[in-house]
Write a protein that holds these residues in place. Structure first.
Motif, PDB file in Angstrom:
ATOM      1  N   PRO A  47       0.828  -1.205   0.000  1.00 63.24           N
ATOM      2  CA  PRO A  47       0.000   0.000   0.000  1.00 63.24           C
ATOM      3  C   PRO A  47       0.866   1.261   0.000  1.00 63.24           C
ATOM      4  O   PRO A  47       1.874   1.334   0.707  1.00 63.24           O
ATOM      5  N   GLY A  48       0.509   2.202  -0.831  1.00 58.68           N
ATOM      6  CA  GLY A  48       1.197   3.487  -0.854  1.00 58.68           C
ATOM      7  C   GLY A  48       2.502   3.499  -1.639  1.00 58.68           C
ATOM      8  O   GLY A  48       3.217   4.502  -1.638  1.00 58.68           O
ATOM      9  N   GLY A  50       2.860   3.565  -4.771  1.00 60.03           N
ATOM     10  CA  GLY A  50       2.752   4.426  -5.956  1.00 60.03           C
ATOM     11  C   GLY A  50       2.147   3.723  -7.168  1.00 60.03           C
ATOM     12  O   GLY A  50       2.287   4.212  -8.291  1.00 60.03           O
ATOM     13  N   LYS A  51       1.432   2.632  -6.919  1.00 58.60           N
ATOM     14  CA  LYS A  51       0.829   1.871  -8.020  1.00 58.60           C
ATOM     15  C   LYS A  51      -0.103   2.737  -8.859  1.00 58.60           C
ATOM     16  O   LYS A  51       0.016   2.784 -10.084  1.00 58.60           O
ATOM     17  N   SER A  52      -1.020   3.419  -8.179  1.00 59.12           N
ATOM     18  CA  SER A  52      -2.012   4.220  -8.921  1.00 59.12           C
ATOM     19  C   SER A  52      -1.347   5.352  -9.693  1.00 59.12           C
ATOM     20  O   SER A  52      -1.723   5.637 -10.836  1.00 59.12           O
ATOM     21  N   THR A  53      -0.352   5.983  -9.056  1.00 54.89           N
ATOM     22  CA  THR A  53       0.336   7.084  -9.730  1.00 54.89           C
ATOM     23  C   THR A  53       1.031   6.548 -10.980  1.00 54.89           C
ATOM     24  O   THR A  53       0.938   7.139 -12.062  1.00 54.89           O
ATOM     25  N   ALA A  84      -7.227   6.113   0.292  1.00 60.93           N
ATOM     26  CA  ALA A  84      -6.407   5.922  -0.902  1.00 60.93           C
ATOM     27  C   ALA A  84      -7.243   5.860  -2.166  1.00 60.93           C
ATOM     28  O   ALA A  84      -6.854   6.395  -3.196  1.00 60.93           O
ATOM     29  N   ARG A  91      -6.410  11.604  -8.639  1.00 57.74           N
ATOM     30  CA  ARG A  91      -5.261  11.497  -9.530  1.00 57.74           C
ATOM     31  C   ARG A  91      -5.676  11.027 -10.919  1.00 57.74           C
ATOM     32  O   ARG A  91      -5.091  11.398 -11.923  1.00 57.74           O
ATOM     33  N   GLU A 137      -5.009  -3.031 -10.730  1.00 60.83           N
ATOM     34  CA  GLU A 137      -4.215  -2.701  -9.538  1.00 60.83           C
ATOM     35  C   GLU A 137      -4.718  -3.505  -8.345  1.00 60.83           C
ATOM     36  O   GLU A 137      -5.889  -3.474  -8.008  1.00 60.83           O
ATOM     37  N   ASN A 184       9.912   2.246  -7.228  1.00 58.93           N
ATOM     38  CA  ASN A 184       9.352   3.598  -7.300  1.00 58.93           C
ATOM     39  C   ASN A 184       9.798   4.398  -6.076  1.00 58.93           C
ATOM     40  O   ASN A 184      10.363   3.840  -5.141  1.00 58.93           O
ATOM     41  N   LYS A 185       9.540   5.662  -6.078  1.00 64.90           N
ATOM     42  CA  LYS A 185       9.972   6.576  -5.011  1.00 64.90           C
ATOM     43  C   LYS A 185      11.488   6.515  -4.859  1.00 64.90           C
ATOM     44  O   LYS A 185      12.022   6.538  -3.740  1.00 64.90           O
ATOM     45  N   ASP A 187      13.389   8.617  -5.377  1.00 65.99           N
ATOM     46  CA  ASP A 187      13.885   9.892  -4.842  1.00 65.99           C
ATOM     47  C   ASP A 187      14.046   9.790  -3.319  1.00 65.99           C
ATOM     48  O   ASP A 187      14.608  10.680  -2.695  1.00 65.99           O
ATOM     49  N   VAL A 217      10.389   7.625 -10.483  1.00 68.60           N
ATOM     50  CA  VAL A 217       9.799   8.602  -9.554  1.00 68.60           C
ATOM     51  C   VAL A 217       8.481   8.985 -10.225  1.00 68.60           C
ATOM     52  O   VAL A 217       8.431   9.897 -11.053  1.00 68.60           O
ATOM     53  N   ALA A 218       7.454   8.250  -9.893  1.00 72.90           N
ATOM     54  CA  ALA A 218       6.181   8.392 -10.625  1.00 72.90           C
ATOM     55  C   ALA A 218       5.654   9.814 -10.584  1.00 72.90           C
ATOM     56  O   ALA A 218       5.189  10.334 -11.601  1.00 72.90           O
TER      57      ALA A 218
HETATM   58  N1  LIG Z   1       8.214  11.009  -3.271  1.00 73.14           N
HETATM   59  C1  LIG Z   1       7.472  10.273  -4.067  1.00 73.14           C
HETATM   60  N2  LIG Z   1       6.163  10.101  -3.816  1.00 73.14           N
HETATM   61  C2  LIG Z   1       5.433   9.358  -4.662  1.00 73.14           C
HETATM   62  C3  LIG Z   1       6.008   8.720  -5.777  1.00 73.14           C
HETATM   63  N3  LIG Z   1       5.042   8.031  -6.421  1.00 73.14           N
HETATM   64  C4  LIG Z   1       3.907   8.218  -5.727  1.00 73.14           C
HETATM   65  N4  LIG Z   1       4.129   9.013  -4.658  1.00 73.14           N
HETATM   66  C5  LIG Z   1       3.149   9.443  -3.646  1.00 73.14           C
HETATM   67  O1  LIG Z   1       2.879   8.344  -2.797  1.00 73.14           O
HETATM   68  C6  LIG Z   1       1.511   8.362  -2.370  1.00 73.14           C
HETATM   69  C7  LIG Z   1       0.840   7.037  -2.677  1.00 73.14           C
HETATM   70  O2  LIG Z   1       0.750   6.899  -4.070  1.00 73.14           O
HETATM   71  P1  LIG Z   1      -0.354   5.972  -4.738  1.00 73.14           P
HETATM   72  O3  LIG Z   1      -0.128   6.041  -6.194  1.00 73.14           O
HETATM   73  O4  LIG Z   1      -1.702   6.282  -4.228  1.00 73.14           O
HETATM   74  O5  LIG Z   1       0.104   4.558  -4.174  1.00 73.14           O
HETATM   75  P2  LIG Z   1      -0.683   3.160  -4.279  1.00 73.14           P
HETATM   76  O6  LIG Z   1       0.358   2.110  -4.316  1.00 73.14           O
HETATM   77  O7  LIG Z   1      -1.657   3.205  -5.393  1.00 73.14           O
HETATM   78  O8  LIG Z   1      -1.462   3.146  -2.895  1.00 73.14           O
HETATM   79  P3  LIG Z   1      -2.645   2.137  -2.464  1.00 73.14           P
HETATM   80  O9  LIG Z   1      -3.633   2.091  -3.584  1.00 73.14           O
HETATM   81  O10 LIG Z   1      -3.192   2.748  -1.232  1.00 73.14           O
HETATM   82  O11 LIG Z   1      -2.025   0.807  -2.178  1.00 73.14           O
HETATM   83  C8  LIG Z   1       0.868   9.561  -3.050  1.00 73.14           C
HETATM   84  O12 LIG Z   1       0.835  10.633  -2.153  1.00 73.14           O
HETATM   85  C9  LIG Z   1       1.797   9.836  -4.220  1.00 73.14           C
HETATM   86  O13 LIG Z   1       1.775  11.183  -4.611  1.00 73.14           O
HETATM   87  C10 LIG Z   1       7.411   8.910  -6.025  1.00 73.14           C
HETATM   88  O14 LIG Z   1       8.003   8.393  -6.966  1.00 73.14           O
HETATM   89  N5  LIG Z   1       8.090   9.681  -5.136  1.00 73.14           N
END
Ligand SMILES: Nc1nc2c(ncn2[C@@H]2O[C@H](COP(=O)(O)OP(=O)(O)OP(=O)(O)O)[C@@H](O)[C@H]2O)c(=O)[nH]1
Ligand SMILES: [Mg+2]
Length: 307
Positions: A47-48, A50-53, A84, A91, A137, A184-185, A187, A217-218
């Protein structure tokens, strides 16, 4: 409603999906018969991560090329997803303006062990409606991320550098299912070190594909082109080796299996199930009792048909 109608526009596709979720098996069957072989991409990860991004960035590029893109989010109705999912919607909003993009979240209704029974049906509807690429996802917890393999042609596993060592970053199950690993992330945390560690534990997939690792870095749109390139590379590998047909058959089989499980679930909710509990508790083999249930299920259908 027949299959020709669902091909028309997003509104009728949405309606068809709702009908299928409400139990219209005829439509589900038509969709299954109508599949054309869309490329299905499963995206999993903690979770979190960055899958959705990531999906929204990749999908945007494809949508701009004029491709028909489906995005399905499996919502496990877990404590994680409350906010989320809403975040996802915001998004994904920029994607919604494209008539060639269809976004839907699928509730598992809290079903234990992952995705909704109807997830493969919904993929089939989009496939029959001529979608080129369909993203699914799933939150990387439990059975649904393993199940996604049964529907997907390519599996993306999203990981982040901020979580512990590589043993925690990639769970054993993910190592088996991932075709492309996305750090991802990148950064945040020591991304290059993580890539090195991960490269060491990559294992060749059963079909001969060697999983790739890529960093991104999505939020800054970095790494998206490379991910797209790797998806194409994996697709070409699958097609070149004649594996696409296997993947399709696997999806068809999984669709049928989910319908069988759904029927079983309905029967197990029946009050008469007490009878079967008693049978098992008084010494009958579980497998024999299941055979009896199946038999009665068939008889029951016959009776209903004559009414
Ligand atoms: N610093 C940083 N933040 C990121 C990056 N990609 C996504 N985020 C942030 O991380 C948070 C979670 O991103 P989501 O895309 O919602 O992640 P997810 O995996 O879909 O989350 P769930 O659906 O809850 O499992 C958001 O606030 C994004 O803006 C990245 O590459 N770098
Ligand atoms: Mg998400």
């Amino acid at each position: 409603m027949n299959i020709a109608d669902i091909l028309k526009d997003r509104k009728s596709i949405a309606k068809a999906i709702t009908e299928i979720e409400e139990g219209n098996t005829e439509l589900a069957t038509e969709a299954l018969r109508g599949i054309r072989g869309a490329w299905v991409i499963g995206v999993t990860g903690v979770p979190g991560s960055g899958k959705s991004t990531l999906i929204s960035k990749i999908a945007l590029k494809l949508a701009l090329e004029g491709k028909k893109i489906g995005i399905l989010g499996i919502d496990p109705t877990s404590p994680f997803s409350g906010g989320a999912v809403l975040g996802d919607r915001i998004r994904m909003r920029e994607l919604n303006k494209f008539e060639n993009v269809f976004i839907r979240s699928i509730s598992t209704g809290g079903k234990l062990g992952g995705m909704s029974y109807h997830t493969p049906d919904i993929v089939n509807v989009l496939d029959a409606a001529g979608f080129d690429t369909i993203f699914i996802e799933t939150v990387g917890t439990g059975q649904d991320e393993v199940d996604v393999m049964n529907i997907a042609n390519t599996v993306l596993v999203v990981i982040v550098p901020t979580l512990g060592d590589e043993v925690q970053v990639i769970k054993a199950g993910q190592l088996e299912i991932g075709d492309i690993f996305i750090l991802n992330k990148s950064d945040q945390g020591a991304a290059d070190e993580k890539i090195k560690e991960m490269t060491l534990i990559m294992k060749e997939r059963k079909d001969g594909w060697i999983p790739r690792i890529v960093k991104s870095v999505a939020v800054r749109n970095q790494g998206i082109d490379e991910i797209l390139r790797l998806i194409v590379e994996h697709r070409e590998f699958i097609e070149r080796n004649g594996l696409k047909k296997n993947k399709l058959r696997q999806r068809i089989l999984y669709t049928i299996k989910q319908h069988a499980l759904n029927r079983m679930d309905e029967i197990m909710k029946n009050e008469e199930i007490e009878v079967y509990i008693e049978k098992v508790m008084s010494g009958k083999d579980i497998s024999k009792v299941i055979d009896e249930i199946m038999l009665e299920m068939g008889v029951g259908y016959g009776k209903r048909g004559k009414d």
